[in-house]
Design a protein around this motif. Structure first.
Motif, short mmCIF file in Angstrom:
data_model
loop_
_atom_site.label_atom_id
_atom_site.label_comp_id
_atom_site.label_asym_id
_atom_site.label_seq_id
_atom_site.Cartn_x
_atom_site.Cartn_y
_atom_site.Cartn_z
N ARG A 777 0.67 -1.17 0.02
CA ARG A 777 0.04 0.03 0.01
C ARG A 777 0.78 1.16 -0.13
O ARG A 777 0.42 2.09 -0.76
CB ARG A 777 -1.11 -0.09 1.36
N ARG A 778 1.94 1.30 0.54
CA ARG A 778 2.91 2.32 0.61
C ARG A 778 3.58 2.55 -0.60
O ARG A 778 3.65 3.62 -1.03
CB ARG A 778 4.24 2.21 1.72
N ASP A 785 -1.24 3.80 8.74
CA ASP A 785 -0.73 4.35 9.88
C ASP A 785 -0.22 5.58 10.12
O ASP A 785 0.64 6.03 10.66
CB ASP A 785 0.29 3.40 10.67
N ASN A 786 -1.00 6.65 9.29
CA ASN A 786 -0.76 7.98 9.06
C ASN A 786 0.76 8.31 8.86
O ASN A 786 1.08 9.48 8.94
CB ASN A 786 -0.84 8.55 10.64
N ASP A 787 1.07 7.54 8.03
CA ASP A 787 2.51 7.50 7.41
C ASP A 787 2.24 7.58 5.79
O ASP A 787 1.47 6.73 5.25
CB ASP A 787 3.67 6.67 7.66
N GLY A 788 3.23 8.41 5.01
CA GLY A 788 3.13 8.14 3.52
C GLY A 788 1.93 9.01 2.90
O GLY A 788 1.49 10.02 3.77
N GLU A 797 10.75 12.91 -0.84
CA GLU A 797 11.74 12.29 -1.70
C GLU A 797 11.16 11.64 -2.84
O GLU A 797 11.81 10.96 -3.57
CB GLU A 797 12.65 11.26 -1.02
N GLY A 798 9.99 11.84 -2.82
CA GLY A 798 9.19 11.27 -4.11
C GLY A 798 8.66 9.68 -3.92
O GLY A 798 8.62 9.35 -2.84
N ARG A 799 7.98 9.28 -4.69
CA ARG A 799 7.41 7.94 -4.72
C ARG A 799 8.46 6.88 -4.40
O ARG A 799 9.64 6.84 -4.63
CB ARG A 799 6.42 7.69 -5.96
N MET A 800 7.96 5.73 -3.80
CA MET A 800 8.69 4.49 -3.55
C MET A 800 9.39 3.71 -4.64
O MET A 800 8.54 3.75 -5.74
CB MET A 800 8.10 3.72 -2.43
N CYS A 801 10.43 3.26 -4.45
CA CYS A 801 10.93 2.22 -5.79
C CYS A 801 11.51 1.06 -4.90
O CYS A 801 12.66 1.10 -4.21
CB CYS A 801 12.06 3.20 -6.38
N LEU A 802 10.97 -0.13 -5.49
CA LEU A 802 11.44 -1.24 -4.77
C LEU A 802 12.02 -2.24 -5.84
O LEU A 802 11.63 -2.13 -6.85
CB LEU A 802 10.27 -1.89 -4.00
#
Length: 840
Positions: A777-778, A785-788, A797-802
């Motif tokens: 979801r992140r 949980d109120n993060d992201g 820093e922008g969107r996540m990259c995995l």
């Protein structure tokens, strides 16, 4: 009238009757005495204790001796008597008391039985248990780093694992936030090798004008991104020097553009910098309008074009529940297929052929000629991916994107190497899907979204009871033996029996997600498992590989061999010699006194195993083998969790064994948590025959692995990369995960499986892992949980990259779609299969 005196206490008295008689005889005979008599009535009208002032006897003492101050005679003494309860009330009270005693006795018996069952089943609740130690470990933060902090993999300092003596505090300054680079198309498909037929390009439409857009990636990793704590990219040959964002991975399948242009309307918010590079780069494709795509036709056409690359399709199995054979031929089935070509959908998935190399099209399709291939080519195996779902499943927008990516990357872009199919569970046993084709087709049509119609097969638990009849019903943990929970693989066995053209079948679940490219993952898993030698394989299968503790894969192999042959001094071994609840004896190789373990070499059958099945025997002894047997052999079973020994553990289903003789001991067995796995046709055939002929079965997660053990098949645990959300000390993590006998994950009460499965909560792969859905979801830009969320991505820093991460379970993801709605509603055209109940 003469009175008869009575003597009482020295006094003479007269009967009341005579007294009354004289009083009432003639009161007027003596007026003076009558008046006095009125003042002094007879004794029965006076208090008995008062002295009489008038007496007809001289013996009676007068009242002159009374005290002069006495003004009144002595009063009668009060006497208290208990109230006599009526007999009827007494009877009621006795019955009430007896009933109360009976109820109390029943409650005590019930409480004793419930307590015994809880102890037996391991569900005894303890008051205020201490929190597990891992809850005190701090959370890792760099999983959620942004795409603007990418660094080359070799220059990255991972936040975890690290030396526990050093406290890492990885932070990103504003100067380190860089402009976003361009994404790169990803093509993991191998070129045609010499001796193999060339892969033919497949399209999304019948006119062959709409291509499948490629997945995009970014070189590098997020600064400080942690390493996988269990499993390894390097060992499996997976790429960990690149990362994937949500637009590059899901964008080709309708994510990130409007419904008007054929997209899903999701992903239009948050950090969108570079999101349109997928369509605007030189040589890129246009956005695909998925509103008119029919996946069943696209997949069938692709299989037909590439038919020459694969083994010929074998004759499909006879559906004995729908047809009666005449002279070995299913004449009525042939007539039905001619009348309604839609009934042959399963064969059209991979291109039905009457003769090897000659494809056959459906009634409304044109025959595509196979590619020109050399006379001598190496043919590829056919593989089916069975997606497990049910007839009234709630398909969200995110589910549809996930399914599109599976079909496109594994089937179309691979040239038909995989055939994606839906195995749909009809959860109402009163629907006779095996007896009426109209009911079957109507339910199947409404069970899937419009774009996936024609790709499913229905099954029900009652149908499995008809096919696999005669199995002893134990209702283990109040669950039926033919139910989907205890016998997940029964419909898979029967599917393989009906479709012998598939050499392998992946049992796949709707709640599995992957942040990378599906084909790259599946292909590398297959190649690595195929290269594994049989020597020491079962022993390696039973352990988690933790690179930061075990070192290289070769070091791990040698460590496992030493632990098996020499044993360890681990205190966990003392818990491996306890008898199971059945009271059977412990096998000699598993006694607490013996430190070493017996290496698995060839079949390990129980006494009542199905015989004469051509079980493969080792070509040489264990000592003489040079890690050669099994190299280049396709794995019959591939799992994503260790194949642990459940004997002696507290795992809840270790004794869910049906049909085997357990009077002396339980059969040897292995288990792997979650049923997501690949099974060969050889294994599925053995499972089918064991169930039909010997009435054998076990719990779902134990059945395929145990049959492989009994018949000497090649089973492999693929150590895919797994992440953890907290800063566990690696040595402590290794001790917990491999806390069984002699450094294995199972075989003792101290095993992580059973009462200690809470340790998987923070991982990315387990049946109830909590980190997996949160990370997904992140990654999609949602707030957890109120993060992201959108603001944090845009301002930070922008969107996540995995990198490619396999996640399970991920359920009920509701995306924000175009217009401000939620992508949690059923997609258009999806009707609930349960609505067809009344139509039966």
């Amino acid at each position: 009238m003469e009175k008869s005196p009575n003597r009482q206490g020295g006094r003479e008295t007269y009967d009341d009757a005579s007294d009354t008689e004289s009083y009432e005889s003639d009161p007027e005979s003596d007026l003076e005495k009558a008046q006095y008599a009125r003042r002094n009535p007879p004794a029965r009208f006076r208090p008995r204790d008062a002295p009489s002032a008038y007496s007809s006897s001289s013996r009676e003492t007068s009242g002159s001796h009374q005290h002069l101050l006495s003004t009144s005679p002595n009063k009668r003494k009060s006497t208290f008597y208990f109230y006599k309860i009526p007999p009827r009330v007494v009877r009621y009270m006795n019955w009430a008391l007896l009933s109360t005693m009976i109820i109390i006795a029943i409650c005590l018996i019930r409480a004793s039985y419930t307590s015994s069952r809880q102890v037996e089943m391991g569900t005894v609740e303890k008051s205020a248990p201490k929190p597990p130690p891992w809850e005190a470990f701090p959370f890792l933060k760099r999983y959620h780093g942004g795409i603007r902090t990418l660094v080359p993999k070799k220059k990255n300092t991972p936040e975890y694992p690290h030396d526990q003596q050093v406290v890492l505090n990885i932070s990103v300054t504003k100067q380190e936030i860089k402009p976003l680079p361009k994404s790169v198309p990803y093509d993991p498909y191998p070129l045609a090798k010499e001796g193999y037929a060339e892969r033919q390009e497949c399209f999304l439409d019948a006119a062959e004008t709409v291509k499948v857009p490629p997945v995009h990636y970014y070189p590098g990793v997020v600064k400080g991104f942690p390493e996988a704590v269990m499993g390894s990219y390097e060992v499996l040959g997976l790429r960990d020097d690149i990362c994937f964002d949500r637009f590059g991975t899901l964008g080709p399948y309708g994510y990130g553009y409007s419904v008007k242009r054929g997209g899903t309307g999701a992903g239009l918010h948050g950090d969108r910098e570079g999101a349109d590079d997928l369509w605007e780069s030189p040589g890129s494709m246009t956005e695909v309008d998925y509103s008119s795509i029919e996946w069943v036709k696209a997949q069938a056409a692709c299989a037909t074009k590439n038919a020459g690359r694969f083994h010929p399709i074998e004759k499909p199995g006879e559906n004995l529940f729908l047809e009666l054979t005449v002279d070995g031929q299913q004449a009525s089935q042939k007539k039905s297929m001619e009348a309604d070509p839609s009934l042959v959908e399963d064969d059209s998935v991979v291109g039905k052929r009457d003769e090897p190399g000659v494809p056959t099209a459906g009634a409304n399709e044109t025959v595509a000629q196979p590619a020109t291939v050399p006379k001598k080519v190496t043919l590829l195996p056919r593989t089916a991916i069975l997606i497990r779902t049910w007839w009234d499943f709630h398909y969200t927008t995110e589910d549809v994107i996930y399914l599109r990516s599976l079909i496109a990357e594994l089937s179309l872009l691979s040239g038909g190497e995989f055939a994606v199919h839906f195995l749909v569970h009809v959860r109402d046993d009163n629907v006779p899907i095996w007896a009426d084709k109209k009911i079957y087709n109507r339910i199947l049509e409404n069970a899937l979204p419009v774009e996936f119609r024609g790709m499913g097969t229905l099954w029900s638990e009652r149908q499995m009871g008809l096919i696999y009849g005669g199995i002893q019903e134990s209702f283990f943990r109040d669950l039926p033996v033919h139910g989907v929970y205890r016998s997940t693989f029964m419909p898979v066995q029967y599917f393989s029996h009906q479709h012998p053209e598939y050499d392998f079948v992946w049992n796949w679940e709707m709640d599995v997600r992957y942040t990378g490219h599906w084909y790259h993952f599946f292909d590398q898993i297959r190649n690595w498992t195929k290269a594994q030698p049989r020597k020491g394989l079962w022993e390696r299968n039973g352990r988690f590989y933790i690179p930061s503790v075990h070192g290289s894969w070769e070091d791990f192999k040698q460590m496992v061999r030493v632990q098996t042959e020499m044993g360890t001094d681990s205190p966990n071994n003392i818990w491996s010699g306890l008898k199971s609840s059945t009271g059977g004896p412990i096998p000699s190789s598993r006694t607490a006194q013996a430190k070493s373990d017996k290496s698995i070499w060839g079949p390990e059958p129980p006494p009542d195993v199905l015989t004469n099945q051509n079980d493969e025997q080792p070509p040489t002894s264990y000592e003489k083998d040079k890690y050669e047997w099994g190299v280049g052999e396709e794995a019959d079973l591939i799992t994503f969790n260790p194949l642990f020994d459940p004997d002696g553990t507290t795992w809840f289903f270790t004794e869910d064994i049906t049909g085997y003789n357990t009077t002396s001991s339980l059969p040897p067995r292995r288990a792997a948590i979650t049923t997501t796995s690949r099974l060969s046709k050889r294994l599925l055939t053995l499972m089918h025959r064991e169930t039909v002929l010997k009435r054998h079965t076990m719990f779902s997660e134990m059945w395929p692995a145990s049959v492989s053990l009994h018949h000497g098949l090649k089973a492999v645990y693929a150590p895919h990369p797994m992440y953890i959300d907290r800063d566990w000390p690696p040595s402590y993590l290794a001790a917990v995960m491999n806390g069984g006998r002699n450094g294995a994950s199972g075989g003792a009460r101290t095993s992580v499986y059973g009462g200690r499965e809470h340790n998987f909560k923070g991982t990315t792969w387990f049946y109830d892992a909590g980190f997996a859905p949160n990370l997904w979801r992140r990654w999609l830009g949602m707030k957890v949980d109120n993060d992201g969320g959108e603001r944090e991505e845009v301002a930070g820093e922008g969107r996540m990259c995995l990198p490619g991460v396999l996640l399970h379970p991920v359920k009920g993801v509701e995306m924000v779609v175009e217009g401000g709605g939620r992508g949690g509603e059923d997609v258009e055209g999806k009707g609930g299969g349960g609505e067809e109940k009344d139509g039966t």
